[in-house]
Design a protein around this motif. Structure first.
Motif, PDB file in Angstrom:
ATOM      1  N   ILE A 306      79.195  66.075 -22.126  1.00 17.67           N
ATOM      2  CA  ILE A 306      78.640  67.684 -21.847  1.00 17.67           C
ATOM      3  C   ILE A 306      79.510  68.505 -23.505  1.00 17.67           C
ATOM      4  O   ILE A 306      80.364  68.050 -23.733  1.00 17.67           O
ATOM      5  CB  ILE A 306      79.543  68.119 -20.905  1.00 17.67           C
ATOM      6  N   ALA A 357      86.197  67.628 -22.274  1.00 15.67           N
ATOM      7  CA  ALA A 357      87.150  68.709 -20.894  1.00 15.67           C
ATOM      8  C   ALA A 357      86.916  69.955 -21.102  1.00 15.67           C
ATOM      9  O   ALA A 357      86.964  70.593 -20.228  1.00 15.67           O
ATOM     10  CB  ALA A 357      88.480  67.849 -21.141  1.00 15.67           C
ATOM     11  N   HIS A 360      83.609  71.100 -19.712  1.00 15.88           N
ATOM     12  CA  HIS A 360      83.860  70.874 -18.083  1.00 15.88           C
ATOM     13  C   HIS A 360      84.586  72.140 -17.587  1.00 15.88           C
ATOM     14  O   HIS A 360      84.296  72.792 -16.698  1.00 15.88           O
ATOM     15  CB  HIS A 360      84.691  69.599 -17.877  1.00 15.88           C
ATOM     16  N   ASP A 361      85.866  72.529 -18.288  1.00 15.91           N
ATOM     17  CA  ASP A 361      86.567  73.756 -17.608  1.00 15.91           C
ATOM     18  C   ASP A 361      85.929  74.979 -17.932  1.00 15.91           C
ATOM     19  O   ASP A 361      85.863  75.907 -17.000  1.00 15.91           O
ATOM     20  CB  ASP A 361      87.924  73.750 -18.471  1.00 15.91           C
ATOM     21  N   GLU A 363      82.679  75.371 -17.648  1.00 19.31           N
ATOM     22  CA  GLU A 363      81.711  75.758 -16.578  1.00 19.31           C
ATOM     23  C   GLU A 363      82.311  76.293 -15.225  1.00 19.31           C
ATOM     24  O   GLU A 363      81.429  76.531 -14.506  1.00 19.31           O
ATOM     25  CB  GLU A 363      80.897  74.505 -16.615  1.00 19.31           C
ATOM     26  N   LYS A 364      83.643  76.091 -15.076  1.00 18.33           N
ATOM     27  CA  LYS A 364      84.082  76.684 -13.949  1.00 18.33           C
ATOM     28  C   LYS A 364      84.345  77.933 -13.755  1.00 18.33           C
ATOM     29  O   LYS A 364      84.483  78.754 -12.717  1.00 18.33           O
ATOM     30  CB  LYS A 364      85.387  75.885 -13.696  1.00 18.33           C
ATOM     31  N   GLY A 397      76.298  70.824 -17.967  1.00 19.18           N
ATOM     32  CA  GLY A 397      77.109  69.703 -16.930  1.00 19.18           C
ATOM     33  C   GLY A 397      76.815  69.931 -15.629  1.00 19.18           C
ATOM     34  O   GLY A 397      76.627  69.159 -14.757  1.00 19.18           O
ATOM     35  N   THR A 398      76.357  71.312 -15.251  1.00 20.07           N
ATOM     36  CA  THR A 398      76.398  71.779 -13.695  1.00 20.07           C
ATOM     37  C   THR A 398      74.807  72.135 -13.446  1.00 20.07           C
ATOM     38  O   THR A 398      74.420  72.204 -12.286  1.00 20.07           O
ATOM     39  CB  THR A 398      77.355  73.055 -13.703  1.00 20.07           C
TER      40      THR A 398
END
Length: 497
Positions: A306, A357, A360-361, A363-364, A397-398
């Motif tokens: 990602i 990473a 990823h983070d 996207e939260k 990613g999402t």
């Protein structure tokens, strides 16, 4: 192309058999699944060869991870934005030349930063102090040596290990390559940029395969007007069905049935699947019969990374006139990178890029929180930085239609993994960047993979319907595409401001 409607998502007669018995007409039919550049390339070639083609795209737009946004009043690519290999050998160069699109070259062939040269940049530490360029250059030399030394580690290993583990071994063996203080933080920034190339963390990247990609010559060029003109040109006159999310593919003896989320079903002689690797890994599409284990294991084992972008538009540029800005830190995760579009396009836009990473983070978080995080980094460098008037945040990613940016070689991948991904299954053929012969993760690799899938599909259909190569129109179209002279009368338009 025959379309069959059912009352409850199934076929009206409750069986697939009668659909597979449809008598073949003069033009073979193909369904292309996925409207990224790979699917568009496949559909383009088949359409131009007078095949009956329908392209199904789950989103409300085509392009896949190519997405040029115009809401800033200027083109901003929120996905792919570089042409990797600014040369006539690049399969996309004929299209780019014909459209008169401009490229801004950000690196030559041997850049340690992959898509940038150390010619126009500014790195800062956590206190906002600019890192002396002499340190950046010295650490760059050391980083190149570190990567070269990992080749010795690779040759010693019977089993694959990660690039991160290999770097650790190299540092233990070569104390002279170790860095301290701000130089250590600069080294982490270099690792951060390497990770961005793969959209994955160094601890996940295969040592055996990380540097085996065949990169085209000519360096890397930013698409100044974005990739959207290329997508629009290649997709002209193709029968494209947006908002058609494929849920199931039935691969019969002579026909393929593609079932869409709303219950409609389409029948064709063959299908080309070009959906992103992330969606295949998530089993978004069900296959009947189930894909063979050799195919499923290839899909499962190959990594998908990602990389997200946060684009910020300001009233005016308050930063130096360099190509990129960076924040160095004690870990690659904490380092930062901004692409300065003002340098290349004249528009006051900065694009923060996060991979692995960190992507990823982020996207939260909410988009507002992500922009606040990015602005904190920008204000480390420029305390008087103004707030952006507009912003854009990608979520590759999402995004349920994408589920990742592009593929990478994960630790332990087998040497035949791409061959297995590329191999057809009955009447199904596979495209997408992940099945490219030599250029995974690139736009031109995805484009080429679509063309190869179309060629494999047409060969299959020719054999079935006993057509000769000489009389097949797709073969002529493919040959015409490949035989274009490398030295074109219209050169690529390249600048370096």
């Amino acid at each position: 192309m025959e379309i069959v409607y059912g009352d409850d998502g199934e076929f009206s007669n409750g069986t697939y058999g009668s659909l597979f018995e449809r008598q073949h007409n003069s033009s073979p039919s193909v369904i292309v699944i996925g409207g990224g550049i790979s699917g568009i390339a496949a559909a383009r070639m088949l359409h131009d060869a007078s095949y009956k083609v329908i392209l199904l795209e789950s989103q409300d737009r085509i392009g896949g991870r190519i997405h040029t946004d115009y809401s800033f009043g200027c083109p901003v690519d929120m996905g792919a934005s570089w042409l990797h290999g600014v040369c006539n050998e690049n399969p996309l160069s004929p299209v780019i030349r014909r459209l008169g699109l401009r490229l801004y070259r950000t690196s030559g062939d041997d850049s340690i930063l992959y898509d940038h040269d150390l010619e126009s940049y500014a790195l800062f530490d956590k206190n906002g102090n600019q890192v002396p360029q002499s340190i950046v250059t010295e650490v760059g030399v050391a980083f190149k040596k570190i990567l070269e030394e990992t080749d010795k580690v690779r040759n010693e290993q019977s089993n694959d290990i990660s690039v991160k583990e290999a770097i650790s071994i190299v540092m233990d063996r070569n104390p002279d390559l170790r860095q301290e203080g701000v130089a250590y933080e600069v080294l982490q920034w270099y690792i951060c940029r390497m990770e961005a190339w793969f959209a994955a963390d160094a601890e996940d990247i295969s040592l055996q395969a990380w540097d085996q990609e065949k990169v085209l010559t000519g360096g890397h060029g930013l698409m100044v007007q974005g990739y959207d003109p290329v997508i629009k040109d290649l997709s002209r006159d193709i029968d494209i069905r947006l908002n058609h999310r494929v849920k199931k593919i039935v691969n019969g003896y002579k026909k393929v049935v593609v079932m869409v989320e709303d219950g409609r079903s389409l029948v064709a002689d063959a299908a080309i699947v070009t959906v992103p690797l992330g969606t295949l890994k998530a089993n978004v599409i069900k296959f009947e019969p189930k894909l063979p284990e050799w195919k499923l294991s290839a899909i499962s084992d190959l990594g998908v990374g990602i990389e997200n972008k946060i684009a910020l538009k300001f009233e005016h540029a308050f930063w130096p006139n360099v190509e990129f800005l960076g924040i160095v830190a004690t870990t690659s995760y904490s380092c930062g990178y901004f692409l300065n579009l003002h340098k290349a396009t004249g528009h006051p836009v900065l694009v923060y890029m996060a991979a692995g990473a960190l992507a990823h983070d982020l996207e939260k978080l909410t988009d507002t929180a992500v922009v606040e995080f990015v602005m904190l980094q920008l204000k480390q460098m420029f305390p008087n930085a103004t707030e952006p008037g507009q912003y854009l945040v990608s979520h590759w990613g999402t995004n349920p239609n994408i589920l990742g940016s592009y593929s990478y070689d994960a630790v332990g991948n087998t040497v035949d993994i791409y061959d297995r991904l590329r191999a057809p299954v009955g009447n199904l053929f596979f495209g997408g960047e992940a099945v490219s012969l030599d250029h995974q993760g690139s736009v031109h690799g995805a484009y080429s993979a679509g063309i190869l899938a179309a060629e494999a599909c047409q060969k299959h259909l020719m054999q079935r319907f006993e057509s000769s190569l000489e009389t097949n129109p797709l073969a002529a179209a493919a040959a015409s595409c490949r035989d274009e002279p490398l030295e074109a009368s219209v050169p690529l338009q390249i600048s370096r401001l």
